[in-house]
Write a protein that holds these residues in place. Structure first.
Motif, PDB file in Angstrom:
ATOM      1  N   TRP A  72      19.905  36.258  35.120  1.00  2.00           N
ATOM      2  CA  TRP A  72      21.358  36.173  35.322  1.00  2.00           C
ATOM      3  C   TRP A  72      22.064  37.334  34.628  1.00  2.00           C
ATOM      4  CZ3 TRP A  72      25.647  36.306  32.338  1.00  2.00           C
ATOM      5  CH2 TRP A  72      26.852  35.835  32.888  1.00  2.00           C
ATOM      6  N   THR A  73      23.149  37.778  35.232  1.00  2.24           N
ATOM      7  CA  THR A  73      24.108  38.645  34.564  1.00  2.24           C
ATOM      8  C   THR A  73      25.425  38.553  35.308  1.00  2.24           C
ATOM      9  OG1 THR A  73      24.477  40.828  33.572  1.00  2.24           O
ATOM     10  CG2 THR A  73      23.691  40.779  35.858  1.00  2.24           C
ATOM     11  N   ARG A  74      26.417  39.282  34.811  1.00  5.15           N
ATOM     12  CA  ARG A  74      27.693  39.402  35.515  1.00  5.15           C
ATOM     13  C   ARG A  74      28.202  40.826  35.351  1.00  5.15           C
ATOM     14  NH1 ARG A  74      33.492  39.002  34.716  1.00  5.15           N
ATOM     15  NH2 ARG A  74      34.478  38.059  36.563  1.00  5.15           N
ATOM     16  N   VAL A  75      28.725  41.366  36.435  1.00  2.00           N
ATOM     17  CA  VAL A  75      29.365  42.678  36.356  1.00  2.00           C
ATOM     18  C   VAL A  75      30.873  42.471  36.350  1.00  2.00           C
ATOM     19  CG1 VAL A  75      27.465  43.889  37.466  1.00  2.00           C
ATOM     20  CG2 VAL A  75      29.315  42.990  38.869  1.00  2.00           C
ATOM     21  N   THR A  76      31.562  43.308  35.568  1.00  2.00           N
ATOM     22  CA  THR A  76      33.017  43.229  35.469  1.00  2.00           C
ATOM     23  C   THR A  76      33.614  44.517  36.013  1.00  2.00           C
ATOM     24  OG1 THR A  76      32.847  41.865  33.471  1.00  2.00           O
ATOM     25  CG2 THR A  76      34.982  42.895  33.935  1.00  2.00           C
ATOM     26  N   PRO A  77      34.286  44.482  37.161  1.00  2.00           N
ATOM     27  CA  PRO A  77      34.926  45.693  37.686  1.00  2.00           C
ATOM     28  C   PRO A  77      36.034  46.157  36.756  1.00  2.00           C
ATOM     29  CG  PRO A  77      34.726  44.003  39.384  1.00  2.00           C
ATOM     30  CD  PRO A  77      34.400  43.342  38.075  1.00  2.00           C
ATOM     31  N   ARG A  78      36.164  47.485  36.629  1.00  2.78           N
ATOM     32  CA  ARG A  78      37.240  48.026  35.800  1.00  2.78           C
ATOM     33  C   ARG A  78      38.597  47.613  36.341  1.00  2.78           C
ATOM     34  NH1 ARG A  78      37.498  51.741  32.089  1.00  2.78           N
ATOM     35  NH2 ARG A  78      35.353  52.366  32.458  1.00  2.78           N
ATOM     36  N   ASN A  79      38.707  47.601  37.677  1.00  2.00           N
ATOM     37  CA  ASN A  79      39.933  47.175  38.334  1.00  2.00           C
ATOM     38  C   ASN A  79      39.881  45.667  38.523  1.00  2.00           C
ATOM     39  OD1 ASN A  79      42.148  46.681  39.916  1.00  2.00           O
ATOM     40  ND2 ASN A  79      41.501  47.963  41.640  1.00  2.00           N
ATOM     41  N   ALA A  80      40.732  44.959  37.831  1.00  2.00           N
ATOM     42  CA  ALA A  80      40.717  43.503  37.898  1.00  2.00           C
ATOM     43  C   ALA A  80      41.043  42.977  39.290  1.00  2.00           C
ATOM     44  CB  ALA A  80      41.701  42.926  36.886  1.00  2.00           C
ATOM     45  N   GLN A  81      41.655  43.804  40.122  1.00  2.97           N
ATOM     46  CA  GLN A  81      42.005  43.377  41.472  1.00  2.97           C
ATOM     47  C   GLN A  81      40.933  43.755  42.488  1.00  2.97           C
ATOM     48  OE1 GLN A  81      44.719  41.495  41.534  1.00  2.97           O
ATOM     49  NE2 GLN A  81      44.874  41.978  39.335  1.00  2.97           N
ATOM     50  N   GLU A  82      39.787  44.230  42.024  1.00  2.00           N
ATOM     51  CA  GLU A  82      38.720  44.655  42.922  1.00  2.00           C
ATOM     52  C   GLU A  82      38.247  43.488  43.785  1.00  2.00           C
ATOM     53  OE1 GLU A  82      36.856  46.642  45.012  1.00  2.00           O
ATOM     54  OE2 GLU A  82      36.913  47.969  43.241  1.00  2.00           O
ATOM     55  N   THR A  83      38.031  43.758  45.065  1.00  3.10           N
ATOM     56  CA  THR A  83      37.558  42.715  45.984  1.00  3.10           C
ATOM     57  C   THR A  83      36.293  43.120  46.720  1.00  3.10           C
ATOM     58  OG1 THR A  83      38.962  43.562  47.771  1.00  3.10           O
ATOM     59  CG2 THR A  83      39.896  41.835  46.348  1.00  3.10           C
ATOM     60  N   ARG A  84      35.798  44.328  46.481  1.00  2.00           N
ATOM     61  CA  ARG A  84      34.593  44.778  47.174  1.00  2.00           C
ATOM     62  C   ARG A  84      33.337  44.213  46.513  1.00  2.00           C
ATOM     63  NH1 ARG A  84      35.249  51.103  46.702  1.00  2.00           N
ATOM     64  NH2 ARG A  84      35.802  50.364  44.601  1.00  2.00           N
ATOM     65  N   ASP A  85      32.274  44.031  47.323  1.00  2.00           N
ATOM     66  CA  ASP A  85      30.992  43.634  46.782  1.00  2.00           C
ATOM     67  C   ASP A  85      30.351  44.791  46.023  1.00  2.00           C
ATOM     68  OD1 ASP A  85      31.328  41.167  47.846  1.00  2.00           O
ATOM     69  OD2 ASP A  85      29.736  41.317  49.343  1.00  2.00           O
ATOM     70  N   VAL A  86      29.455  44.455  45.099  1.00  2.55           N
ATOM     71  CA  VAL A  86      28.753  45.438  44.280  1.00  2.55           C
ATOM     72  C   VAL A  86      27.255  45.187  44.426  1.00  2.55           C
ATOM     73  CG1 VAL A  86      28.356  46.277  41.930  1.00  2.55           C
ATOM     74  CG2 VAL A  86      30.650  45.556  42.635  1.00  2.55           C
ATOM     75  N   ALA A  87      26.480  46.251  44.623  1.00  2.00           N
ATOM     76  CA  ALA A  87      25.019  46.144  44.654  1.00  2.00           C
ATOM     77  C   ALA A  87      24.482  46.309  43.241  1.00  2.00           C
ATOM     78  CB  ALA A  87      24.426  47.206  45.574  1.00  2.00           C
ATOM     79  N   VAL A  88      23.708  45.331  42.791  1.00  2.00           N
ATOM     80  CA  VAL A  88      23.165  45.337  41.437  1.00  2.00           C
ATOM     81  C   VAL A  88      21.643  45.384  41.514  1.00  2.00           C
ATOM     82  CG1 VAL A  88      23.039  44.096  39.242  1.00  2.00           C
ATOM     83  CG2 VAL A  88      25.142  44.010  40.600  1.00  2.00           C
TER      84      VAL A  88
END
Length: 581
Positions: A72-88
């Motif tokens: 498990w982990t969590r990524v935090t976007p710098r932009n709090a309003q980000e809505t795009r998916d992220v590949a981890v």
């Protein structure tokens, strides 16, 4: 609120565990110096400014099996309003330098799952230690350490057991101490991983001074509320350190949803003001599955979390849900007093023993019997939330005719000077006991008898683990006929206050001894300290060591094992005995 009875450094030739622990302890030390979660996060690679996303909530693993474990982990976007998916990307290796890569992959996350990431890494070998990390867009997570369950015979299993971690009530020094242990196989969290109260609610008196004011400030109701509260808890450096060092096996209690939760409601949830409880429960359960490294046994039924784990043929661990899926609403002692303040003891006894009252539900009980019947393990251990032992008070105490302290004093006088005891006092001492903590198994006695019947039919060695009350207990488990069935070890809280708040004028040791004298099956009590249990199983015994910290109000603390008890295997044993050393 419980109202009980009322980036890794290479150390050259050092062993992998030692090298990992040096890195882990240096991370925890940042938290201990008061630099807080932000400073702790900066120790992990990829935490510096310049990345579009960061790993601010650490890493975790959980629900280990012989061939797989959840990462498990969590990524935090710098932009709090980000809505795009992220590949981890994720990697798993046999060494902390991540040179012996054994598995890797990529997974997408986004706002739909609150940017949390869960990977069920399979194809692993049993009883092995592994290391793992995540990366994305140039950022790297901290390193995590985990291990699979043994499949062959194993000589010893060591489990750390936690309950009741209230963020505003104090620092998580208990987690910090456990993260420094070198020989644990897994961490069991048996409930109240978070609390749902508003920032001015339960146990918040020191929150401002400690810098631990709850977020959001309001009581948790909607999905976004629960997500924010988990994010706050998971920012804690000591919790991050523990998650990074051990796989977790968890079940919820009530505060992951609401105080005194039952199947269709909770004590303080008013539908007219807060809306349908079903929506609140669904939101809480969704956030729980997002933020904890748990593998859902039935993804289509996220409310079902009872499941089993086999540590070779030594120990079968059955994690139960005594809170959500089957529980009927709690009874209230006050409702058995009439307008003239007379107590209907007969109706009270009838209702708490009614076969209509369920705690686990028929489906879960049937599942447990199948699991126990099919297990070849020496020990059957139940990881569950609330006290199973009979914690009954003398009827005059329950009915308010005499205080607990005065009853204990009367018992002492009857032993030392029996001639001084009046007829009315003798009647008081001869009165039967009554259950009084109806949120526990005492309020659901038929389900308890059915569970005890399962263990007796299968002739199993039973150890029950419990939390919930914020205090430490050890009790013998006896069925309605007085037959010995097993033992219960109950852990103190991580930070929530205990019975010391109910008796501010009495020495805590006196309170604990009072409880031991009032409650017949109770062998040991510690009612004023924060701590956890280390449970060690071998072929001959299961030993419980209660470890306590001296404070949760300072980052500087000490910890020690204060009490150790054990139970032995075999039909003539299965009761609490003292440790030989």
């Amino acid at each position: 609120m419980k109202t009980f009875f009322p980036g890794l450094v290479n150390d050259g030739g050092a062993p992998p565990r030692r090298r990992f622990m040096r890195q882990l302890c240096s991370t925890a030390l940042l938290g201990a110096t008061g630099l807080g979660a932000t400073a702790c996060s900066s120790t992990g690679a990829g935490m510096a400014d310049g990345h579009d996303v960061n790993f601010l909530h650490g890493v975790a693993s959980g629900d280990p099996l012989a061939d797989r474990v959840v990462l498990w982990t969590r990524v935090t976007p710098r932009n709090a309003q980000e809505t795009r998916d992220v590949a981890v990307q994720w990697q798993l290796a046999g060494d902390p330098e991540m040179r012996q890569l054994l598995a890797s992959g990529s997974v997408a996350t986004g706002p739909e799952q609150d940017y949390t990431v869960k990977v069920d890494a399979g194809g692993l070998l049993p009883g092995q230690v592994y290391f793992y990390r995540f990366s994305t867009a140039g950022a790297k997570s901290p390193l995590g350490r985990t291990r699979t369950l043994p499949k062959a015979d194993v000589r010893q299993v060591r489990l750390a057991v936690f309950s009741c971690a209230n963020y505003p009530a104090g620092y998580f020094n208990v987690y910090a101490d456990a993260a420094r242990q070198h020989d644990l196989d897994a961490a069991l969290h048996i409930g109240d991983y978070i609390y749902e109260y508003e920032s001015t609610g339960y146990a918040c008196a020191d929150a401002v001074a400690l810098g631990r004011v709850s977020e959001p400030r309001e009581q948790l109701m909607a999905l976004g509320d629960y997500r924010r509260r988990y994010a706050q808890y998971r920012s804690d450096p000591d919790l991050q350190a523990l998650h990074a060092s051990l796989p977790f096996i968890t079940v919820w209690d009530d505060h992951e949803i609401a105080d005194d939760t039952w199947r269709d409601g909770a004590a303080e949830h008013k539908g007219s003001r807060s809306g349908p409880f079903s929506l609140r429960k669904a939101a809480a359960i969704r956030a729980y599955h997002e933020w904890l490294p748990i593998r859902a046994p039935e993804p289509a039924r996220p409310e079902r979390i009872y499941r089993s784990f086999d540590f070779g043929r030594l120990l079968s661990l059955h994690m139960l849900d005594t809170r959500v899926i089957g529980r009927d609403q709690q009874l209230m002692v006050a409702s058995y007093f009439d307008a003239g303040d007379s107590f209907d003891a007969d109706k009270y006894r009838h209702d708490v023993a009614s076969p209509r009252r369920q705690m686990m539900g028929r489906e879960q009980l049937d599942w447990l019997e199948r699991q126990v019947a099919g297990s070849r393990a020496r020990w059957q251990v139940l990881g569950q939330q609330v006290l199973m032992a009979r914690m009954e008070y003398p009827a005059p105490v329950v009915m308010g005719k005499i205080s607990r302290a005065d009853y204990v004093a009367l018992k002492a006088r009857a032993r030392s000077d029996p001639a001084s005891i009046s007829a009315s006092e003798r009647a008081c001492l001869a009165a039967p006991t009554l259950p009084c903590y109806l949120d526990s198994w005492d309020g659901y006695q038929n389900d308890r008898e059915q569970l005890f019947g399962i263990m007796q039919r299968q002739r199993k060695n039973l150890v029950v683990l419990a939390g919930d009350t914020h205090n430490a207990w050890a009790s013998d488990l006896r069925d309605g006929g007085g037959r010995q069935v097993g033992v219960e070890f109950a852990t103190a809280s991580v930070s929530s206050p205990g019975l010391e708040c109910s008796y501010p004028e009495r020495h805590p040791d006196d309170v604990a001894r009072m409880m031991e004298q009032l409650i017949e099956p109770l062998y040991y009590a510690q009612t004023s300290k924060r701590g956890y249990m280390i449970v060690t199983a071998s072929g001959d015994e299961v030993r419980c060591d209660w470890r306590f910290v001296d404070t949760v109000h300072s980052r500087q603390f000490s910890a020690a094992t204060e009490r150790s008890l054990r139970t032995l295997a075999g039909a003539g044993n299965r009761k609490i005995v003292e440790c030989q050393s």
